[in-house]
Design a protein around this motif. Structure first.
Motif, PDB file in Angstrom:
ATOM      1  N   ARG A  41      -8.496  16.060  -2.953  1.00 33.88           N
ATOM      2  CA  ARG A  41      -8.601  14.898  -2.110  1.00 33.88           C
ATOM      3  C   ARG A  41      -9.909  15.080  -1.258  1.00 33.88           C
ATOM      4  O   ARG A  41     -10.019  16.187  -0.665  1.00 33.88           O
ATOM      5  CB  ARG A  41      -7.752  14.255  -1.305  1.00 33.88           C
ATOM      6  CG  ARG A  41      -8.183  12.892  -0.280  1.00 33.88           C
ATOM      7  CD  ARG A  41      -8.501  11.883  -1.261  1.00 33.88           C
ATOM      8  NE  ARG A  41      -7.440  11.535  -2.350  1.00 33.88           N
ATOM      9  CZ  ARG A  41      -6.384  10.777  -2.302  1.00 33.88           C
ATOM     10  NH1 ARG A  41      -5.958  10.377  -0.968  1.00 33.88           N
ATOM     11  NH2 ARG A  41      -5.543  10.540  -3.132  1.00 33.88           N
ATOM     12  N   LEU A  58      -0.318   6.884   6.414  1.00 39.01           N
ATOM     13  CA  LEU A  58      -1.052   6.249   5.228  1.00 39.01           C
ATOM     14  C   LEU A  58      -2.406   5.975   5.499  1.00 39.01           C
ATOM     15  O   LEU A  58      -2.654   5.054   6.643  1.00 39.01           O
ATOM     16  CB  LEU A  58      -0.379   5.477   4.242  1.00 39.01           C
ATOM     17  CG  LEU A  58      -1.156   4.822   3.075  1.00 39.01           C
ATOM     18  CD1 LEU A  58      -1.431   6.034   2.074  1.00 39.01           C
ATOM     19  CD2 LEU A  58      -0.515   3.591   2.489  1.00 39.01           C
ATOM     20  N   HIS A 101      -0.075   3.334  -3.172  1.00 37.83           N
ATOM     21  CA  HIS A 101      -1.428   4.212  -2.693  1.00 37.83           C
ATOM     22  C   HIS A 101      -1.459   5.413  -3.634  1.00 37.83           C
ATOM     23  O   HIS A 101      -0.278   6.318  -3.539  1.00 37.83           O
ATOM     24  CB  HIS A 101      -1.500   4.455  -1.411  1.00 37.83           C
ATOM     25  CG  HIS A 101      -2.890   4.619  -1.147  1.00 37.83           C
ATOM     26  ND1 HIS A 101      -3.341   6.118  -1.029  1.00 37.83           N
ATOM     27  CD2 HIS A 101      -3.896   4.115  -0.658  1.00 37.83           C
ATOM     28  CE1 HIS A 101      -4.497   6.460  -0.685  1.00 37.83           C
ATOM     29  NE2 HIS A 101      -5.064   4.963  -0.464  1.00 37.83           N
ATOM     30  N   PRO A 102      -2.538   5.934  -4.002  1.00 40.30           N
ATOM     31  CA  PRO A 102      -2.677   7.153  -4.793  1.00 40.30           C
ATOM     32  C   PRO A 102      -1.991   8.437  -3.945  1.00 40.30           C
ATOM     33  O   PRO A 102      -1.494   9.646  -4.543  1.00 40.30           O
ATOM     34  CB  PRO A 102      -3.808   7.477  -5.115  1.00 40.30           C
ATOM     35  CG  PRO A 102      -4.540   6.001  -5.283  1.00 40.30           C
ATOM     36  CD  PRO A 102      -3.576   5.355  -4.247  1.00 40.30           C
ATOM     37  N   ASP A 103      -2.084   8.447  -2.822  1.00 37.82           N
ATOM     38  CA  ASP A 103      -1.575   9.618  -2.015  1.00 37.82           C
ATOM     39  C   ASP A 103      -0.070   9.968  -2.368  1.00 37.82           C
ATOM     40  O   ASP A 103       0.128  11.156  -2.205  1.00 37.82           O
ATOM     41  CB  ASP A 103      -1.602   9.269  -0.401  1.00 37.82           C
ATOM     42  CG  ASP A 103      -2.884   9.457   0.165  1.00 37.82           C
ATOM     43  OD1 ASP A 103      -4.026   9.797  -0.677  1.00 37.82           O
ATOM     44  OD2 ASP A 103      -3.192   9.224   1.416  1.00 37.82           O
ATOM     45  N   PHE A 104       0.741   8.919  -2.492  1.00 36.90           N
ATOM     46  CA  PHE A 104       2.059   9.038  -2.725  1.00 36.90           C
ATOM     47  C   PHE A 104       2.349   9.446  -4.279  1.00 36.90           C
ATOM     48  O   PHE A 104       3.402   9.562  -4.600  1.00 36.90           O
ATOM     49  CB  PHE A 104       2.904   7.834  -2.403  1.00 36.90           C
ATOM     50  CG  PHE A 104       2.557   7.466  -0.902  1.00 36.90           C
ATOM     51  CD1 PHE A 104       2.737   8.569   0.085  1.00 36.90           C
ATOM     52  CD2 PHE A 104       2.251   6.328  -0.565  1.00 36.90           C
ATOM     53  CE1 PHE A 104       2.479   8.370   1.273  1.00 36.90           C
ATOM     54  CE2 PHE A 104       1.999   5.747   0.898  1.00 36.90           C
ATOM     55  CZ  PHE A 104       1.977   7.088   1.813  1.00 36.90           C
ATOM     56  N   SER A 154       0.858  -1.250  -0.032  1.00 32.24           N
ATOM     57  CA  SER A 154       0.089  -0.118   0.065  1.00 32.24           C
ATOM     58  C   SER A 154       0.743   1.079  -0.013  1.00 32.24           C
ATOM     59  O   SER A 154       0.519   2.143  -0.617  1.00 32.24           O
ATOM     60  CB  SER A 154      -0.848  -0.093   1.201  1.00 32.24           C
ATOM     61  OG  SER A 154      -2.012  -0.770   0.976  1.00 32.24           O
ATOM     62  N   ARG A 155       1.932   1.256   0.796  1.00 29.01           N
ATOM     63  CA  ARG A 155       2.993   2.406   0.723  1.00 29.01           C
ATOM     64  C   ARG A 155       3.508   2.486  -0.643  1.00 29.01           C
ATOM     65  O   ARG A 155       4.014   3.451  -1.042  1.00 29.01           O
ATOM     66  CB  ARG A 155       3.841   2.057   2.082  1.00 29.01           C
ATOM     67  CG  ARG A 155       3.489   2.403   3.255  1.00 29.01           C
ATOM     68  CD  ARG A 155       4.733   2.153   4.405  1.00 29.01           C
ATOM     69  NE  ARG A 155       4.241   2.409   5.610  1.00 29.01           N
ATOM     70  CZ  ARG A 155       3.971   3.343   6.397  1.00 29.01           C
ATOM     71  NH1 ARG A 155       4.010   4.636   5.683  1.00 29.01           N
ATOM     72  NH2 ARG A 155       3.505   3.556   7.402  1.00 29.01           N
ATOM     73  N   LEU A 172      -0.178  14.269   0.823  1.00 32.97           N
ATOM     74  CA  LEU A 172      -0.411  14.570  -0.495  1.00 32.97           C
ATOM     75  C   LEU A 172       0.598  15.450  -1.045  1.00 32.97           C
ATOM     76  O   LEU A 172       1.160  14.988  -2.205  1.00 32.97           O
ATOM     77  CB  LEU A 172      -1.875  15.026  -0.919  1.00 32.97           C
ATOM     78  CG  LEU A 172      -3.031  14.053  -0.563  1.00 32.97           C
ATOM     79  CD1 LEU A 172      -4.117  14.849  -1.429  1.00 32.97           C
ATOM     80  CD2 LEU A 172      -2.845  12.712  -1.286  1.00 32.97           C
ATOM     81  N   LEU A 220      -3.386   4.080  -9.094  1.00 37.13           N
ATOM     82  CA  LEU A 220      -4.872   4.033  -8.923  1.00 37.13           C
ATOM     83  C   LEU A 220      -5.153   2.582  -9.195  1.00 37.13           C
ATOM     84  O   LEU A 220      -5.829   1.813  -8.414  1.00 37.13           O
ATOM     85  CB  LEU A 220      -5.557   4.789  -9.508  1.00 37.13           C
ATOM     86  CG  LEU A 220      -7.000   5.309  -9.358  1.00 37.13           C
ATOM     87  CD1 LEU A 220      -7.297   5.526  -7.806  1.00 37.13           C
ATOM     88  CD2 LEU A 220      -7.838   5.981 -10.199  1.00 37.13           C
ATOM     89  N   GLN A 226       0.457  12.106  -6.016  1.00 37.70           N
ATOM     90  CA  GLN A 226      -0.088  13.296  -6.261  1.00 37.70           C
ATOM     91  C   GLN A 226       0.926  14.273  -6.934  1.00 37.70           C
ATOM     92  O   GLN A 226       0.364  15.109  -7.824  1.00 37.70           O
ATOM     93  CB  GLN A 226      -0.470  13.962  -4.772  1.00 37.70           C
ATOM     94  CG  GLN A 226      -1.630  14.985  -5.031  1.00 37.70           C
ATOM     95  CD  GLN A 226      -3.055  14.182  -5.159  1.00 37.70           C
ATOM     96  OE1 GLN A 226      -3.253  13.172  -4.680  1.00 37.70           O
ATOM     97  NE2 GLN A 226      -3.656  14.745  -6.360  1.00 37.70           N
ATOM     98  N   THR A 227       2.125  14.190  -6.722  1.00 35.45           N
ATOM     99  CA  THR A 227       3.075  15.132  -7.464  1.00 35.45           C
ATOM    100  C   THR A 227       3.438  14.628  -8.733  1.00 35.45           C
ATOM    101  O   THR A 227       4.400  15.195  -9.300  1.00 35.45           O
ATOM    102  CB  THR A 227       4.048  15.441  -6.560  1.00 35.45           C
ATOM    103  OG1 THR A 227       4.770  14.290  -6.108  1.00 35.45           O
ATOM    104  CG2 THR A 227       3.764  16.189  -5.169  1.00 35.45           C
ATOM    105  N   ALA A 276      -3.495   0.000  -7.015  1.00 37.94           N
ATOM    106  CA  ALA A 276      -3.831  -0.043  -5.591  1.00 37.94           C
ATOM    107  C   ALA A 276      -5.154  -0.730  -5.647  1.00 37.94           C
ATOM    108  O   ALA A 276      -5.634  -1.479  -4.594  1.00 37.94           O
ATOM    109  CB  ALA A 276      -4.162   1.413  -5.164  1.00 37.94           C
TER     110      ALA A 276
END
Lengths: 223, 606
Positions: free
Chosen positions: B163, B377, A63-66, A59-60, B369, A79, A68-69, A82
């Motif tokens: 988000r 997370l 995951h889409p959170d990571f 997940s780390r 983000l 996406l 974003q940039t 995940a």
């Protein structure tokens, strides 16, 4: 992960999830099964703690959170990776779903595990369905209602015991399967044993789901 | 990367937060206030938001919108039985509620956008930089339409919404950051309009949501209404007047009820005073905490079923929960705390400010983000099952509730008739068997090449992204061609409509800023006139007559400017008045000091 070409720099991907040349994340191939995805062999007894740890680690990674940039292409890959990872974990986390999935992988028929009643319980279940209908139509406060409810309750307990029994048989089959896989023999007795396990597993899973559905229905009706 | 702020867009109050030195902080206004009331009013000079708009609730109830969050992603039929409680006029166009303000209709996302703009401006003023990106929180139990409406609101406000995150999980992030907890926690989030319960497992920086449940129409507002109904009935009996015919008085009743409810969290009894319309005098009564609780218990008990369902879905018993975290203003009520403690068998954790923790968590997520925080997370879930309509009006579930997001499901479609060129697909959300009992999300038509029946194979992928928002794509398996899908939302604005609103919002932005500066200048001018009048009355005799005349002259010039529309002129006249009254104020200060010292011994002063 199978060797393939990086979508970005077109070099051969040697890393597990990232191209070693351009460090871009790689899409999990459609052919990758859930065991491979989570880095486990096709076994039916898995350590839930190890599975969870691997899920968190991946997940780390995905995951889409990571992302974003990062570029839109990388975000799309993250996406969908995940989503695949989440489905893989959800499937393998549950022993029953895990077995159903393995069965589908090994025998190639995904949605064909029909739920069917065990032959020896066929009569009993027909009778139970009648009682259930009778109870639904009855006045629940009446003596007859109470009597029917008691019958259904006894039946529910009996079926639950049966379910537990089936699950313990399943666990034995799971162990048999894992042992056979560990030896890795390709002899004809081994093949026969493999087919026996898969067939029995399929029947048991089908019966268990059937019983499970009835138990849920019973529980909901007399709740 | 440009700064991303975290926004809690609440039913009653909204907040904006940012990250500094690894800690989330709330952005305050000039007076140090952290909350912006989620109220928008159409004043004579244009639209105003927040504290100044709140004053219009009783003055101008038909033109003052509050609790707009309750309308997000909804049609008029959804709120039919509470229409009488809202003094402003509501209609519906294209499945979306519209709120009438003056000559114009506004959709709930547009009203929410005004609140967001206010927060954006507050952050820009405080941080001294332009803010264009945000994380916005929503109730965990919000469906796809409500989430989409929130995202639309962000777009209209000129914010890129990176988000949408769930309020209880945001709270868990803030809580986890502060306490560094490991284990299983339950976040009980009871706010102004919505209730959520989320159960999370916290382990090594991973916040895994195990289950979530809630009611998007259950909150402090419902408690206020019980008090309104009680007071209105008593006023009718005692004073023979029906307050419901006087919208401004209804607002006064509601606000007095809300204030009394808040006071009763600390006190055992409180005095209610409501001025009545038509010179009927005033209504007074004592309200005790017991009386409030006997009314409120039925509403508060409605939060317990979602809690039990969430526990069941997580496969846990109450005793498995290591810590219960309270979020939302309504959790200040002692009765709420008692019931929560009884359910989970342990006293809840209430050391965090329940009003601020969600915005703080949103700022933490914003930092994740932007790449600032890398050890945390959040793995959230979709609160409701997603499915499609099948034969006989039955919903076939594709993604079950409490599935970790992102989540996807694929479904193969074919044709039943030779040469059929389309398949209609109806997407639903909910837990019930029948289509009619679930929430319709959207419909679309799948384009199919004309072929013999059963030959086409179109694979449709339903993907719920990390915002909990659905994306649909389709691929023709025979040609591997993907096709774009135009989804028609059942309860949402179309893309075109949102675009138009964004345009409008930019077009009017310049006007809005002008209008807002004018309002602020007028308010400041009013208060300056008031204090100067007071000074003149108290200390006018201490200065020369010419000086007093000059002050009066400056006062009258400011009064004239205040009635005009040029905020620069107002500011200029204010500066002149301040200059003219400078000496008077100094004299007055001296005088009051002197009088203050009279009768005191030297030893007391030194």
């Amino acid at each position: 992960m199978a060797r393939s070409m990086c979508w970005h720099c077109q070099s051969e991907v040697t890393g597990e999830y990232f191209c070693e040349r351009c460090v871009k994340v790689q899409p999990v191939s459609k052919e990758t099964d859930y065991f491979t995805c989570l880095g486990f062999p096709r076994r039916l007894t898995l350590d839930p703690k190890k599975l969870e740890a691997k899920f968190y680690e991946l997940s780390r990674t995905f995951h889409p959170d990571f992302y974003q940039t990062k570029s839109t292409a990388e975000q799309t890959i993250s996406l969908s990776n995940a989503a695949v990872l989440n489905t893989a974990y959800r499937t393998l986390r549950d022993p029953i779903q895990r077995a159903e999935y393995l069965l589908a992988l090994e025998t190639g028929s995904v949605k064909d595990i029909r739920t069917s009643p065990p032959a020896d319980l066929f009569e009993e279940i027909l009778e139970l369905q009648d009682t259930l209908e009778e109870y639904r139509a009855s006045d629940h406060g009446s003596d007859q209602g109470h009597r029917l409810r008691a019958v259904l309750q006894t039946e529910q307990e009996a079926l639950e015991r049966r379910k537990v029994e089936m699950e313990s048989q399943l666990r034995q089959l799971f162990a048999d399967w894992d042992k056979l896989q560990d030896t890795g023999e390709a002899t004809s007795p081994a093949k026969a044993e493999r087919n026996r396990i898969l067939k029995q597993m399929r029947d048991l899973l089908s019966h268990r789901t059937y019983i499970n559905n009835i138990v849920n229905d019973l529980a909901a009706t007399i709740a | 990367m440009a700064r991303i702020v975290g926004i809690d867009l609440g039913t009653t109050n909204s907040l904006v937060a940012y990250m500094k030195d690894g800690q989330p902080r709330i952005v305050p206004d000039r007076n140090g206030r952290t909350m912006v009331p989620s109220v928008v009013a159409l004043a004579d000079n244009g639209l105003i938001v927040g504290n100044s708009a709140k004053e219009h609730l009783t003055r101008n109830p038909e033109r003052t919108v509050y609790s707009v969050k309750r309308f997000m992603g909804k049609g008029l039929a959804d709120i039919q039985n509470e229409l009488t409680y809202f003094p402003y006029q509501l209609t519906e166009t294209g499945g979306v509620i519209r709120i009438r303000l003056g000559q114009k209709n506004y959709s709930p996302p547009q009203i929410s956008a005004m609140i967001l703009k206010e927060l954006k401006l507050r952050a820009e003023t405080y941080l001294g930089e332009s803010i264009t990106k945000a994380v916005i929180t929503v109730p965990a139990y919000f469906n796809d339409s409500q989430r989409q409406a929130t995202k639309d609101a962000g777009l209209i406000a000129g914010l890129e919404v990176l988000r949408i995150i769930n309020e209880p999980t945001a709270a868990a992030l803030a809580y986890g950051l502060q306490k560094n907890t490991q284990g299983t926690i339950a976040v009980y989030d009871f706010g102004g309009g919505t209730f959520d319960i989320s159960i999370l497992k916290l382990k090594d920086g991973i916040f895994e949501v195990l289950a979530t449940n809630g009611d998007t129409h259950l909150g402090g507002d419902d408690l206020d209404r019980l008090l309104v109904d009680l007071f209105v009935a008593e006023i009718r009996d005692r004073h023979e007047i029906d307050n419901r015919h006087y919208p401004d008085h209804m607002q006064a009743v509601r606000l007095e009820g809300e204030r009394a409810k808040i006071r009763l969290s600390d006190e055992l009894k409180t005095e209610i005073t409501i001025e009545l319309p038509e010179d009927k005098g005033r209504f007074t009564r004592e309200l005790t905490r017991d009386q409030l609780e006997s009314l409120a218990i039925s509403v508060i008990e409605r939060t317990l079923t979602p809690c039990r369902m969430a526990l069941k879905d997580a496969g846990l018993n109450p005793k498995d929960i290591d810590e219960v975290v309270l979020v939302g203003g309504s959790t200040r009520m002692p009765l709420v705390r008692q019931l929560v403690e009884a359910l989970f068998g342990k006293p809840p954790h209430c050391h965090l400010n329940p009003d601020e923790v969600v915005a703080l968590g949103a700022a933490v997520q914003a930092d994740i983000l932007s790449g600032g925080t890398t050890d945390m997370l959040l793995l959230d879930v979709t609160p409701l099952s997603l499915g499609i309509e099948t034969m006989g009006g039955v919903m076939s579930s594709l993604i079950r509730r409490n599935t970790t997001i992102p989540a996807s499901a694929k479904e193969m479609f074919t044709t039943y008739v030779d040469g059929q060129t389309g398949v209609d697909i109806h997407i639903l959300q909910g837990e019930r068997e029948l289509v009619k009992d679930n929430r319709s999300l959207a419909r679309f038509r799948l384009k199919v090449p004309p072929l013999p029946a059963g030959v086409p194979r179109i694979e449709v992928t339903f993907l719920i992204d990390a915002n909990g928002i659905l994306n649909v794509t389709a691929t023709d398996m025979r040609t591997s061609q993907s096709q774009s899908i135009e989804v028609k939302p059942s309860y949402g604005l179309s893309d075109m409509e949102v675009e138009k609103m964004i345009e409008d919002s930019f077009k009017f932005a310049a006007e809005d800023i002008g209008a807002r500066k004018l309002i602020e200048a007028r308010l400041d001018a009013e208060s300056l006139i008031k204090t100067t009048d007071k000074s003149l009355a108290e200390a006018g005799h201490l200065v020369a007559r010419e000086e007093a005349d000059a002050i009066r002259m400056a006062l009258s010039q400011l009064s004239t400017a205040k009635d005009g529309t040029d905020f620069r002129a107002i500011r200029a006249r204010m500066a002149e008045l301040e200059q003219a009254a400078k000496h008077l104020n100094a004299v007055m200060l001296d005088d009051s000091l002197k009088r203050g010292l009279q009768g005191k011994k030297v030893s007391d002063v030194s």
